[in-house]
Design a protein around this motif. Sequence first.
Motif, short mmCIF file in Angstrom:
data_model
loop_
_atom_site.label_atom_id
_atom_site.label_comp_id
_atom_site.label_asym_id
_atom_site.label_seq_id
_atom_site.Cartn_x
_atom_site.Cartn_y
_atom_site.Cartn_z
N ILE A 111 0.84 -1.20 0.00
CA ILE A 111 0.00 0.00 0.00
C ILE A 111 0.87 1.25 0.00
CG2 ILE A 111 -1.68 1.32 1.36
CD1 ILE A 111 -2.89 -1.09 -0.09
N PHE B 250 0.75 4.08 -2.79
CA PHE B 250 0.45 5.46 -2.39
C PHE B 250 1.54 6.41 -2.89
CE2 PHE B 250 0.80 8.83 0.93
CZ PHE B 250 -0.35 9.51 0.59
N TYR C 225 1.28 6.78 -6.62
CA TYR C 225 0.15 7.65 -6.95
C TYR C 225 0.51 9.12 -6.71
CZ TYR C 225 -4.28 10.06 -6.22
OH TYR C 225 -5.30 10.97 -6.24
N ALA D 120 -8.80 12.70 -1.23
CA ALA D 120 -8.43 11.29 -1.30
C ALA D 120 -7.00 11.08 -0.80
CB ALA D 120 -8.57 10.77 -2.72
N ASN D 121 -6.14 12.07 -1.03
CA ASN D 121 -4.75 11.97 -0.56
C ASN D 121 -4.70 11.86 0.96
OD1 ASN D 121 -3.88 12.15 -3.17
ND2 ASN D 121 -3.44 14.34 -3.06
N TYR E 49 -7.07 10.72 2.97
CA TYR E 49 -7.59 9.42 3.40
C TYR E 49 -6.60 8.28 3.12
CZ TYR E 49 -12.02 11.81 4.04
OH TYR E 49 -12.99 12.66 4.46
N LEU E 50 -5.94 8.36 1.99
CA LEU E 50 -4.92 7.35 1.69
C LEU E 50 -3.74 7.43 2.65
CD1 LEU E 50 -4.94 7.41 -2.21
CD2 LEU E 50 -5.73 5.57 -0.72
N THR F 199 -2.64 4.48 5.21
CA THR F 199 -1.28 3.93 5.19
C THR F 199 -0.64 4.02 6.58
OG1 THR F 199 -1.06 4.64 2.89
CG2 THR F 199 0.96 4.10 4.05
#
Length: 152
Positions: free
Chosen positions: A47, A51, A54, A79-80, A82-83, A87
């Motif tokens: 992940i 991440f 991305y 979204a960044n 939340y990701l 993580t």
Amino acid sequence: MEAPIRMLDERTDQATRKMLEKVVERKQKFDRFKSWHLIAMWATVFISFLFFFYIYKSVMQPYSYSFASMFSAFVNQSANFYLLVFTVCLYGLMNLLREKREKAEKEYHALRCEIIDKSKDLWKKEDEWKNRHTVFEMMKKNYDINLYHENK
């Protein structure tokens, strides 16, 4: 009680069978935490890689001319966040499982060493002492628990 331990009727007394049962339970608990920690560790690595890839493709490449623009682009997409939180939580879970695995390993190793240390008391009679190797072999074969030596 486990079936192979129940089959040790004449070779061990009830207290010894209970100790063997407890060491099997601790070994299973340790193995369970070990496998969950391994899964969490690889999930964290995977992940994290996704991440950062991305972020590299969506933030760093298009806005590489300025740190302020990269930061602004990162913050503008929810979204960044939340990701990132996911993580970090996965990393925390990995560390929590590592601590639980180490604690379970210490408990298992302590009980295993106690059985080894008390083997003269657990198998007091001459014929029990001579037949204890069958108990040790059964524990090694069925549960991968070494009662011959204290070292792992």
